[in-house]
Design a protein around this motif. Structure first.
Motif, short mmCIF file in Angstrom:
data_model
loop_
_atom_site.label_atom_id
_atom_site.label_comp_id
_atom_site.label_asym_id
_atom_site.label_seq_id
_atom_site.Cartn_x
_atom_site.Cartn_y
_atom_site.Cartn_z
N LEU A 195 0.55 -1.34 -0.23
CA LEU A 195 -0.28 -0.18 0.25
C LEU A 195 0.71 1.41 0.13
O LEU A 195 0.40 2.13 -0.22
N MET A 196 1.94 1.46 0.67
CA MET A 196 3.06 2.29 0.97
C MET A 196 2.92 2.39 -0.49
O MET A 196 3.74 3.56 -1.37
N LYS A 197 3.57 1.64 -1.01
CA LYS A 197 3.97 2.02 -2.65
C LYS A 197 3.30 2.45 -3.83
O LYS A 197 3.40 3.02 -4.74
N ALA A 198 1.76 2.11 -3.63
CA ALA A 198 0.97 2.06 -3.92
C ALA A 198 0.25 3.56 -4.00
O ALA A 198 0.08 4.10 -4.75
N THR A 199 0.36 4.42 -3.04
CA THR A 199 0.40 5.16 -2.82
C THR A 199 1.18 6.52 -3.23
O THR A 199 1.80 7.44 -2.32
N GLU A 200 2.09 5.58 -2.94
CA GLU A 200 3.95 6.89 -3.60
C GLU A 200 4.55 7.22 -2.24
O GLU A 200 4.88 8.43 -3.06
N GLN A 201 4.19 6.51 -1.55
CA GLN A 201 5.40 7.21 -0.29
C GLN A 201 6.39 6.54 -0.84
O GLN A 201 7.07 7.30 -0.04
N VAL A 214 13.89 -15.65 7.24
CA VAL A 214 12.91 -16.11 5.59
C VAL A 214 11.60 -15.75 5.37
O VAL A 214 11.14 -15.56 4.43
N VAL A 215 10.36 -15.43 6.63
CA VAL A 215 9.20 -15.05 6.61
C VAL A 215 9.30 -13.40 6.26
O VAL A 215 8.72 -13.07 5.23
N THR A 216 9.80 -13.20 7.46
CA THR A 216 10.12 -11.78 7.08
C THR A 216 10.79 -11.01 5.57
O THR A 216 10.15 -10.10 4.64
N TRP A 217 12.01 -12.27 5.14
CA TRP A 217 12.21 -11.70 3.28
C TRP A 217 11.07 -11.63 3.05
O TRP A 217 10.91 -10.62 2.15
N ILE A 218 10.68 -13.00 2.72
CA ILE A 218 9.77 -13.10 1.30
C ILE A 218 8.63 -12.32 1.54
O ILE A 218 8.18 -11.14 0.92
N ALA A 219 8.06 -11.79 3.13
CA ALA A 219 6.82 -11.30 2.70
C ALA A 219 7.64 -9.33 2.28
O ALA A 219 6.61 -8.94 2.24
N VAL A 220 8.14 -8.74 3.37
CA VAL A 220 8.86 -7.59 2.50
C VAL A 220 9.01 -7.56 0.67
O VAL A 220 8.89 -6.66 1.20
N TYR A 221 9.80 -8.49 0.82
CA TYR A 221 9.98 -8.53 -0.85
C TYR A 221 9.14 -8.70 -1.09
O TYR A 221 8.52 -7.96 -3.03
N LYS A 222 7.51 -9.69 -1.33
CA LYS A 222 6.40 -9.35 -2.24
C LYS A 222 5.61 -8.13 -1.90
O LYS A 222 5.23 -8.02 -2.67
N GLY A 223 5.95 -7.48 -0.70
CA GLY A 223 5.44 -6.23 -0.81
C GLY A 223 5.99 -4.46 -1.69
O GLY A 223 5.50 -4.04 -2.59
N PHE A 224 7.66 -5.11 -1.34
CA PHE A 224 7.51 -4.46 -2.48
C PHE A 224 7.99 -4.49 -3.55
O PHE A 224 7.69 -3.43 -4.94
N ASP A 225 7.82 -5.39 -4.15
CA ASP A 225 8.13 -5.83 -5.14
C ASP A 225 6.40 -5.39 -5.76
O ASP A 225 6.04 -6.42 -7.47
N SER A 226 5.35 -5.58 -5.34
CA SER A 226 4.19 -5.77 -5.57
C SER A 226 3.70 -5.13 -6.90
O SER A 226 3.90 -3.99 -7.30
N MET A 227 2.57 -4.90 -7.50
CA MET A 227 2.16 -3.99 -8.75
C MET A 227 1.14 -3.40 -7.25
O MET A 227 0.34 -3.66 -6.65
N PRO A 228 1.38 -1.85 -7.83
CA PRO A 228 0.41 -0.90 -7.09
C PRO A 228 -0.47 -0.81 -7.88
O PRO A 228 -1.11 0.20 -7.77
N THR A 229 -1.00 -1.27 -7.68
CA THR A 229 -2.70 -2.13 -7.44
C THR A 229 -3.58 -2.65 -6.24
O THR A 229 -2.73 -3.29 -5.88
N SER A 230 -4.56 -2.26 -6.39
CA SER A 230 -5.46 -2.36 -5.50
C SER A 230 -5.17 -4.87 -5.64
O SER A 230 -4.88 -5.13 -4.63
N GLU A 231 -5.37 -4.99 -6.79
CA GLU A 231 -4.99 -6.58 -7.27
C GLU A 231 -3.64 -7.05 -7.27
O GLU A 231 -3.66 -7.85 -6.14
N ILE A 265 -2.11 -6.01 -5.23
CA ILE A 265 -1.75 -5.98 -2.99
C ILE A 265 -2.01 -7.23 -3.04
O ILE A 265 -1.89 -8.17 -2.21
N SER A 266 -3.33 -8.07 -3.29
CA SER A 266 -3.83 -8.75 -3.42
C SER A 266 -3.51 -10.20 -3.36
O SER A 266 -2.57 -11.48 -2.58
N LYS A 267 -2.81 -10.18 -4.72
CA LYS A 267 -2.10 -11.49 -5.11
C LYS A 267 -0.75 -11.43 -4.05
O LYS A 267 -0.45 -12.37 -3.71
#
Lengths: 152, 267
Positions: free
Chosen positions: B128-134, B218-235, B237-239
């Motif tokens: 969401l930080m990425k989607a809202t361009e923070q 490993v779990v935190t790494w995957i979580a933050v990476y997936k968030g950082f690498d996500s498409m900045p749309t609502s879809e 983020i859910s993916k």
């Protein structure tokens, strides 16, 4: 006020973790506070260990007084060598102490039972227990029994 | 001739593309982790962020971990008792419960719950930080978003997970004791005595703790990476959130096998 609560909660969380580790050490794994300096090592030679492993108990009259630290085969004499650590509080083991490999229950774990002798001298660091009795191997026992039956 | 060659080559081409894409993502994730580790140590602002993250990742997960641990321990006590009493060795209940929890269930179930409870939240937050361009705004201001956002979260997961796993095992052992001793009538002395005789501090407690440290990272790494690498749309983020839970759960289970094999030293 809000940050103070957060900091307090995190501090309590970490304290809980440390307490859990201490409880694990003392209550669950039974780690005693006595350090390695309070022990001495003795050796014993056995013909057959029958499943005795490292970390097995060494006991006398049913009280645990030490642990097996090393098990290996003597390459020259082909006998099994067992090194065990005995608590310094039991420093009055006589040199003619005998060691036997016993089993806790019918199918339980193997341990070493010591029986004290009558000598005046005591075992010291690196001493050897001469009088040993090998493990009873159930298969050999049954084999012997069947053999005797057949002879009769 | 040409259509036939295409028919053969296309799947191979697709497979290569897929493999290269995966490899690239793995490489990106590795570089991402490397860039987020603070080699110079955190400043005072970083430390305050770390405290806040440990609170939201660790302290807020306490309730689910403690309740789950207690119930898992109680179930182990019940199941273990019925199995062990068949062999007349219900005195070994404490050994069974504590070894199961310390070696396997503590680290693994905590990591799975952690992935669902904290990992998904991390991914959604960063996405969401990425989607809202923070994140772009931070870059504009000359602040490194990796150091500012990712680093404290990675450290928080790294610190919180072993504590949570320890508490899980501890509560579970007491849950097993409650069922075994108070409800099923196992001798209290036998429960604790046999446990203490067969649980080693280094062999079981520390090795289990090591597992949970690895899982935490490993779990935190995957979580933050997936968030950082996500498409900045609502879809997107859910993916990304779904992927975090799936990938980190699989990674935990796979790594658990590898770590156990190394620790037991039999493979």
């Amino acid at each position: 006020m809000r940050t103070r609560f957060v900091e307090l909660a995190v501090g309590a969380f970490i304290v809980m973790g440390i307490i859990a580790l201490i409880l694990m050490a003392l209550r669950v794994s039974g780690l005693s506070t006595a350090d390695a300096g309070d022990r001495y090592t003795v050796k014993a030679y056995f013909e057959n260990l029958g499943g005795l492993t490292e970390r097995a108990k060494v006991s006398m009259s049913g009280v645990t007084i030490g642990r097996v630290t090393k098990v290996y085969l003597d390459a020259e004499d082909y006998v099994a060598v067992v090194e065990m650590e005995i608590n310094k509080s039991m420093s009055t083991l006589t040199t003619d102490t005998s060691a036997a490999i016993l089993t806790a229950g019918l199918l339980g774990e193997k341990y070493i039972g010591l029986t004290v002798g009558a000598d005046d001298e005591y075992l010291e660091e690196g001493g050897v227990i001469e009088d040993t009795q090998s493990a009873l191997v159930l298969e050999e026992l049954i084999g012997q029994f069947l053999f005797n039956k057949a002879e009769n | 001739m040409q259509p036939f060659i295409d028919l053969v080559l296309n799947p191979i081409h697709k497979l290569g593309q897929f493999g290269l894409g995966r490899l690239q993502a793995l490489g990106r994730a590795g570089l991402f982790l490397l860039a987020s580790i603070p080699w110079g140590g955190p400043g005072s602002a970083g430390f305050r962020d770390l405290i806040k993250q440990i609170y939201s990742i660790g302290v807020r997960s306490l309730s689910i971990i403690l309740v789950a641990g207690f119930f898992v321990g109680m179930v182990l006590g019940l199941q273990g008792y019925t199995i062990l009493s068949d062999f007349g060795s219900s005195a070994a209940l404490g050994t069974m419960v504590s070894l199961t929890l310390l070696r396997e269930l503590g680290p693994v179930v905590t990591a799975l719950l952690f992935a669902g409870r904290a990992g998904s939240a991390l991914t959604a937050e960063i996405g969401l930080m990425k989607a809202t361009e923070q994140i772009s705004a931070m870059e504009m201001m000359g602040i490194d978003p990796l150091k500012r956002i990712i680093t404290p979260r990675l450290w928080a997961g790294f610190i919180a997970m072993p504590i949570l796993a320890l508490l899980f095992s501890l509560v579970g052992i007491w849950g097993g004791a409650y069922v075994g001793i108070n409800m099923l009538g196992v001798d209290e002395g036998a429960y604790w005595g046999n446990m203490q005789a067969s649980v080693g501090f280094y062999e079981d407690v520390i090795k289990g703790l090591f597992k949970s440290v690895v899982f935490g990272l490993v779990v935190t790494w995957i979580a933050v990476y997936k968030g950082f690498d996500s498409m900045p749309t609502s879809e997107g983020i859910s993916k990304a959130t779904t992927e975090t839970v799936v990938v980190s759960s699989l990674a935990v289970l796979g790594l658990d096998f590898v770590l156990t094999a190394i620790m037991l030293g039999s493979v």
